[in-house]
Design a protein around this motif. Structure first.
Motif, PDB file in Angstrom:
ATOM      1  N   ALA A 196       4.616 -11.610  -0.575  1.00 46.40           N
ATOM      2  CA  ALA A 196       3.962 -11.036  -1.760  1.00 46.40           C
ATOM      3  C   ALA A 196       2.521 -10.656  -1.415  1.00 46.40           C
ATOM      4  CB  ALA A 196       4.004 -12.038  -2.914  1.00 46.40           C
ATOM      5  N   ILE A 197       1.836 -11.559  -0.734  1.00 41.70           N
ATOM      6  CA  ILE A 197       0.426 -11.298  -0.388  1.00 41.70           C
ATOM      7  C   ILE A 197       0.334 -10.136   0.598  1.00 41.70           C
ATOM      8  CG2 ILE A 197      -1.641 -12.300   0.684  1.00 41.70           C
ATOM      9  CD1 ILE A 197      -0.584 -15.050  -0.376  1.00 41.70           C
ATOM     10  N   ASP A 198       1.253 -10.137   1.585  1.00 38.93           N
ATOM     11  CA  ASP A 198       1.246  -9.044   2.576  1.00 38.93           C
ATOM     12  C   ASP A 198       1.453  -7.692   1.916  1.00 38.93           C
ATOM     13  OD1 ASP A 198       0.814 -10.746   4.573  1.00 38.93           O
ATOM     14  OD2 ASP A 198       2.790 -10.604   5.494  1.00 38.93           O
ATOM     15  N   TRP A 199       2.416  -7.635   0.969  1.00 37.32           N
ATOM     16  CA  TRP A 199       2.660  -6.359   0.296  1.00 37.32           C
ATOM     17  C   TRP A 199       1.439  -5.937  -0.513  1.00 37.32           C
ATOM     18  CZ3 TRP A 199       5.709  -3.459   2.507  1.00 37.32           C
ATOM     19  CH2 TRP A 199       6.966  -3.857   2.963  1.00 37.32           C
ATOM     20  N   ALA A 200       0.840  -6.904  -1.220  1.00 41.94           N
ATOM     21  CA  ALA A 200      -0.346  -6.590  -2.029  1.00 41.94           C
ATOM     22  C   ALA A 200      -1.459  -6.036  -1.131  1.00 41.94           C
ATOM     23  CB  ALA A 200      -0.809  -7.840  -2.776  1.00 41.94           C
ATOM     24  N   LEU A 201      -1.674  -6.696   0.020  1.00 48.41           N
ATOM     25  CA  LEU A 201      -2.740  -6.246   0.934  1.00 48.41           C
ATOM     26  C   LEU A 201      -2.416  -4.878   1.537  1.00 48.41           C
ATOM     27  CD1 LEU A 201      -3.573  -9.606   2.770  1.00 48.41           C
ATOM     28  CD2 LEU A 201      -5.132  -8.281   1.329  1.00 48.41           C
ATOM     29  N   ALA A 202      -1.148  -4.671   1.859  1.00 49.43           N
ATOM     30  CA  ALA A 202      -0.755  -3.395   2.467  1.00 49.43           C
ATOM     31  C   ALA A 202      -0.888  -2.249   1.460  1.00 49.43           C
ATOM     32  CB  ALA A 202       0.679  -3.480   2.979  1.00 49.43           C
ATOM     33  N   LEU A 203      -0.671  -2.576   0.178  1.00 47.35           N
ATOM     34  CA  LEU A 203      -0.711  -1.531  -0.853  1.00 47.35           C
ATOM     35  C   LEU A 203      -2.130  -1.228  -1.329  1.00 47.35           C
ATOM     36  CD1 LEU A 203       2.449  -2.686  -2.790  1.00 47.35           C
ATOM     37  CD2 LEU A 203       2.107  -0.378  -1.869  1.00 47.35           C
ATOM     38  N   GLU A 204      -3.020  -2.186  -1.146  1.00 49.25           N
ATOM     39  CA  GLU A 204      -4.367  -2.032  -1.723  1.00 49.25           C
ATOM     40  C   GLU A 204      -5.042  -0.715  -1.345  1.00 49.25           C
ATOM     41  OE1 GLU A 204      -8.745  -3.980  -1.879  1.00 49.25           O
ATOM     42  OE2 GLU A 204      -7.631  -3.660  -0.042  1.00 49.25           O
ATOM     43  N   PRO A 205      -4.999  -0.300  -0.062  1.00 50.58           N
ATOM     44  CA  PRO A 205      -5.685   0.968   0.254  1.00 50.58           C
ATOM     45  C   PRO A 205      -4.927   2.209  -0.207  1.00 50.58           C
ATOM     46  CG  PRO A 205      -4.919  -0.150   2.278  1.00 50.58           C
ATOM     47  CD  PRO A 205      -4.475  -0.972   1.133  1.00 50.58           C
ATOM     48  N   ILE A 206      -3.686   2.057  -0.609  1.00 50.61           N
ATOM     49  CA  ILE A 206      -2.834   3.212  -0.938  1.00 50.61           C
ATOM     50  C   ILE A 206      -2.703   3.401  -2.446  1.00 50.61           C
ATOM     51  CG2 ILE A 206      -0.418   4.013  -0.843  1.00 50.61           C
ATOM     52  CD1 ILE A 206      -0.293   2.645   1.927  1.00 50.61           C
ATOM     53  N   ALA A 207      -2.516   2.276  -3.138  1.00 42.79           N
ATOM     54  CA  ALA A 207      -2.248   2.344  -4.582  1.00 42.79           C
ATOM     55  C   ALA A 207      -3.540   2.580  -5.368  1.00 42.79           C
ATOM     56  CB  ALA A 207      -1.598   1.036  -5.025  1.00 42.79           C
TER      57      ALA A 207
END
Ligand SMILES: Cc1cc2nc3c(=O)[nH]c(=O)nc-3n(C[C@H](O)[C@H](O)[C@H](O)COP(=O)(O)OP(=O)(O)OC[C@H]3O[C@@H](n4cnc5c(N)ncnc54)[C@H](O)[C@@H]3O)c2cc1C
Length: 323
Positions: free
Chosen positions: A160-171
């Motif tokens: 969950a944390i990895d997805w949130a971090l990966a999405l932060e610059p994109i979303a």
């Protein structure tokens, strides 16, 4: 008609599929999830593994990447998102492998299903499942699908944390909702998340969701209180871990022992040409380790091929096989 069908794309099934290729077998690897790697990829991708021969330590997801790379050497057929539901033995000694996406035929079978078929743990409340894969996601295939959107991630573990971090610059925005104040992820990832623009909502439980125009409204209850609130989001990613179901073993024409398959020193099951390897097997001294499964795979594949093609003689060492 495949020479060998390997049921289960965990590390052990992946190595078995590679090894079958090394032995010139026409192999088919079948995995219920949309990705390979079994427990290693699904349950602890960020952990370091210290007991795989040749690697002083290796990140679990890196081990899966290396196995996937090794697989490309012989490019076996791979069916992802495909669950084996039944195996039947035919009169001509071949097998029909019945899946949710049709039937396959094989001369031999290697069962490598670990603790059983993985499935993502779903939201426990009722909602319109037409939203699944459109606005409610249990897997992410492409981060770009979330570009410039308001994304909410539910869950508190590493993924969950990895997805949130990966999405932060994109979303456009990322919110993470967890039922506890403490996250279960790596400390360094949690720190990174806290220092980022990700909005953290704890301790909240998701209690419902409904379409709201083009968005969805998520209903939340604050843990141990009567407080309720809502969050509007474009996309919800649910990351509650996985469940494993080994009941499928009962649909295979072999003797089983609970959720395990007894095998002999050839990794042979009670049925000719059906072998089993990895966490699913039991024999005296069995250890549920990746290294043990890696040792079992060549034994099963070699024995299976000797049964299918008794006339074939091949050198033992890979150094003599690959040119
Ligand atoms: C938290 C944790 C830490 C661990 N750490 C270590 C460690 O440090 N070192 C170590 O050696 N081991 C470790 N292990 C154990 C290791 O992960 C397992 O031994 C290994 O994953 C077994 O591999 P496998 O391929 O047999 O099974 P699995 O990894 O369980 O893979 C089986 C695959 O088969 C698929 N499948 C099941 N049923 C079907 C079906 N009917 N149709 C299609 N596909 C199906 C599943 O979806 C799954 O992907 C750890 C395990 C856990 C949970």
């Amino acid at each position: 008609m495949y020479d060998i069908s390997i049921i289960g794309g965990g590390p052990v099934g992946m190595f078995a599929a590679f090894y079958a290729g090394l032995r010139n077998a026409d192999a088919h690897l079948i995995e219920t999830l949309p990705h390979l790697g079994g427990q290693v990829a699904a349950l602890y991708p960020e952990k370091d593994v210290y007991d795989v021969a040749g690697f002083p330590h290796i990140k679990a997801k890196e081990l899966v990447a290396q196995l996937a790379d090794q697989l490309t050497e012989f490019s076996p057929a791979i069916s992802l998102n495909t669950t084996v539901e039944k195996i039947t033995k035919e009169a001509d000694e071949t097998f029909t492998i019945i899946t949710n996406h049709g039937d396959y035929h094989s001369r031999a079978v290697v069962i490598a299903i670990g603790n059983g078929a993985f499935a993502p743990r779903k939201l426990a409340f009722k909602y319109d499942h037409k939203l699944d894969d459109r606005q409610v996601h249990y897997f992410i295939n492409n981060l770009e699908d979330f570009r410039d959107q308001n994304v909410t991630v539910a869950g508190g573990g590493d993924s969950a944390i990895d997805w949130a971090l990966a999405l932060e610059p994109i979303a456009k925005s990322v919110t993470i909702i967890h039922r506890r104040d403490q996250f279960r992820g790596l400390e360094s990832s949690v720190e990174k998340m806290k220092a980022s623009s990700i909005k953290i909502m704890t301790p909240y439980l998701l209690s419902g969701l409904a379409p709201a125009g083009k968005q969805i409204e998520i209903q939340l209850k604050k843990a141990r209180t009567k407080e309720e609130t809502t969050v509007l989001t474009d996309q919800l990613i649910v990351n509650y871990g996985f469940t494993a179901d080994a009941r499928i073993l009962r649909q295979f024409p072999i003797e089983i022992q609970g959720a395990t398959v007894p095998v002999d020193t050839h990794m042979a099951t009670s049925t000719d040409r059906i072998y089993a390897i990895g966490d699913v097997v039991t024999y005296p001294g069995k250890m549920q380790l990746i290294a043990s499964g890696f040792g079992e795979a060549p034994v099963a594949v070699t024995q299976a091929l000797q049964q299918v093609y008794p006339e074939r003689k091949q050198p033992l060492h890979s150094t003599s096989l690959i040119h």
